[in-house]
Scaffold this active site. Structure first.
Site, PDB file in Angstrom:
ATOM      1  N   ASP A 161     -20.917  45.319  -1.994  1.00 24.17           N
ATOM      2  CA  ASP A 161     -20.181  46.539  -2.321  1.00 24.17           C
ATOM      3  C   ASP A 161     -18.689  46.353  -2.554  1.00 24.17           C
ATOM      4  O   ASP A 161     -18.125  46.900  -3.480  1.00 24.17           O
ATOM      5  CB  ASP A 161     -20.343  47.564  -1.193  1.00 24.17           C
ATOM      6  CG  ASP A 161     -21.794  47.867  -0.865  1.00 24.17           C
ATOM      7  OD1 ASP A 161     -22.682  47.106  -1.275  1.00 24.17           O
ATOM      8  OD2 ASP A 161     -22.032  48.876  -0.187  1.00 24.17           O
ATOM      9  N   GLU A 390     -24.062  42.004  11.421  1.00 25.83           N
ATOM     10  CA  GLU A 390     -24.243  42.299   9.994  1.00 25.83           C
ATOM     11  C   GLU A 390     -23.718  41.144   9.137  1.00 25.83           C
ATOM     12  O   GLU A 390     -24.342  40.722   8.172  1.00 25.83           O
ATOM     13  CB  GLU A 390     -23.492  43.595   9.649  1.00 25.83           C
ATOM     14  CG  GLU A 390     -23.594  44.014   8.201  1.00 25.83           C
ATOM     15  CD  GLU A 390     -22.923  45.368   7.938  1.00 25.83           C
ATOM     16  OE1 GLU A 390     -22.322  45.940   8.876  1.00 25.83           O
ATOM     17  OE2 GLU A 390     -23.012  45.847   6.799  1.00 25.83           O
TER      18      GLU A 390
HETATM   19  C1  GLC Z   1     -23.642  47.704   2.966  1.00 29.30           C
HETATM   20  C2  GLC Z   1     -23.888  46.432   2.173  1.00 29.30           C
HETATM   21  C3  GLC Z   1     -25.195  46.537   1.418  1.00 29.30           C
HETATM   22  C4  GLC Z   1     -26.314  46.869   2.373  1.00 29.30           C
HETATM   23  C5  GLC Z   1     -25.995  48.103   3.233  1.00 29.30           C
HETATM   24  C6  GLC Z   1     -26.991  48.303   4.355  1.00 29.30           C
HETATM   25  O1  GLC Z   1     -23.480  48.807   2.128  1.00 29.30           O
HETATM   26  O2  GLC Z   1     -22.835  46.150   1.325  1.00 29.30           O
HETATM   27  O3  GLC Z   1     -25.483  45.337   0.767  1.00 29.30           O
HETATM   28  O4  GLC Z   1     -27.503  47.058   1.700  1.00 29.30           O
HETATM   29  O5  GLC Z   1     -24.732  47.942   3.820  1.00 29.30           O
HETATM   30  O6  GLC Z   1     -27.035  47.175   5.162  1.00 29.30           O
END
Ligand code: GLC
Length: 417
Positions: A161, A390
């Protein structure tokens, strides 16, 4: 040593009746590529649950074939932007963009590695037409001119993102003119999240699709953010190859011709994005007609897709070799030599396990088994140091973002354990 029990426990804790949330609180719904990667973790200890993850995901597929990037199962009050902001009005409330198309690759791996053959065969029978519709959607809607390179409408679609690769194209998007309350900052330190001007533009795009009635032709011609995202192209390409393998195994040949042609087109077009000087492929801003010359882990993903010639593969292996020398915990999502590298801010430097798995797979396929092993060891160190976060600070290995994270635990189970 990976703590297998603890990793399994993460998935059980994040299980919500057949789909797995990425982590409690911060991400309380089903995200498409998280869910796919997480299914590979379930496969290691509960095959039925792994297949269920896929069935639930595809229950939210749009009539046009798209698999949304978020399915909002249940009350979405705590999350922003929720389904009302997206305005998609589907049976399963959802967002209106997709995410990297990992599903056919995941399903092929589950089909080949699952021990319960009857279960795997029945599941593939059900999922195959849905996967075909999904892949046809990508090529039809995101590459109507048949250039061979699908286009992305939102940084969130990349899954990476906040990558600096998207800074310049995003800066040209107008800002929303209504005020809103972000929810992410209540869960995670703002140092690790995107800034407000970026968020304003993310929301402008969300509004843009809705205001234009999700008219795909109009959006393709007029969306203020249109980017060829190498990671998205590569993951789709690899997945289409895997999908064709599944079709062959199932004796289903109705989609073979058009999907093979789509593969061919991408193979012919991808070298336009190659930079010999930088030893990787570059993303491309279709609105400004400009190369986006930021080296990120996305820009070497053609290795995972078999989309690079052997000699380009050798260049990328060289680049990765040096990249690994630069940080102890690797590979960092953005190259550490970039002036936009930030070791903790998401997608601007930290390490993500599933991307490294893809890169290591690609390196092995290209004959660089030792280098693939180095990527694996440098990835493992993050989990050894900090557990199932994460993502991880590429310089210190510290856990960042959400804790008890599903795809991290899943990749640990699938790849590292
Ligand atoms: C964030 C990440 C994306 C992921 C989401 C849920 O938005 O950038 O890649 O899918 O989190 O983990």
């Amino acid at each position: 040593m990976i703590d297998v029990d603890a990793a399994q426990q993460v998935l059980r804790t994040n299980d919500r009746d057949g789909h797995t949330v990425p982590t409690d609180g911060l991400y309380p719904f089903q995200w498409s590529w998280d869910s796919g990667i997480t299914a590979l973790g379930w496969l290691q200890f509960d095959e039925a649950r792994a297949w269920q993850e896929a069935h639930v995901m595809f229950s939210g597929q749009w009539d046009n074939g798209m698999v949304p990037h978020i399915l909002f199962h249940g009350d979405a009050e705590s999350y922003f932007p929720g389904p009302d902001v997206w305005g998609s009005n589907t049976a399963v409330p959802s967002s209106a963009i997709s995410q990297p198309a990992v599903w056919a690759t995941v399903i092929r791996l589950m089909f080949e590695q699952g021990k319960d053959r009857a279960l795997a065969e029945a599941a593939v029978q059900q999922l195959l037409p849905k996967l075909i519709a999904y892949h046809r959607w990508w090529y039809r809607e995101r590459d109507p001119d048949e250039t061979g390179l699908i286009c992305s409408y939102h940084p969130w679609e990349s899954g990476m993102d906040n990558s600096p690769a998207w800074d310049d194209p995003l800066a040209k998007v107008p800002e929303v003119d209504w005020s809103y309350q972000r929810r992410d900052l209540g869960h995670v330190d703002s140092e690790q999240r995107p800034h407000k001007p970026q968020y304003d533009r993310y929301l402008y795009l969300v509004d843009f699709y809705k205001k234009n009635g999700f008219d795909s032709d109009f959006i393709y011609r007029n969306c203020p953010y249109r980017v060829i995202d190498v990671g998205l192209v590569a993951i789709l390409h690899r997945a289409t190859r895997d999908l064709l393998e599944l079709c062959r195994a199932a004796g289903a040949d109705e989609a073979m011709d058009d999907l093979s042609l789509a593969l061919q087109r991408t193979e012919n077009a991808i070298s336009k994005l190659w930079s010999e000087e930088h030893r990787c492929f570059f993303n491309y801003d279709l609105v400004a007609d400009e190369v986006l010359d930021e080296i990120t882990t996305g820009t070497v993903l053609p290795l995972f897709a078999g989309l690079a010639s052997q000699s380009k593969g050798a260049y990328m292996a060289d680049l990765i070799d040096e990249w690994l020398d630069a940080t102890a915990f690797a590979l960092s999502s953005t190259h550490p030599a970039s002036d936009r590298f930030e070791p903790q801010r998401y997608w601007r430097g930290p390490v993500w396990l599933h991307i490294n798995w893809m890169i290591a797979e690609g390196l092995s396929d290209y004959g660089y088994a030792d280098l693939a092993e180095r990527v694996k060891q440098a990835t493992r160190k993050c989990v050894d140091e900090s557990g199932f976060y994460e993502y991880f600070d590429a310089q210190t290995g510290a856990g960042c973002g959400g804790g008890q994270f599903s795809w991290t635990a899943a990749v640990a189970l699938y790849w590292l354990a």
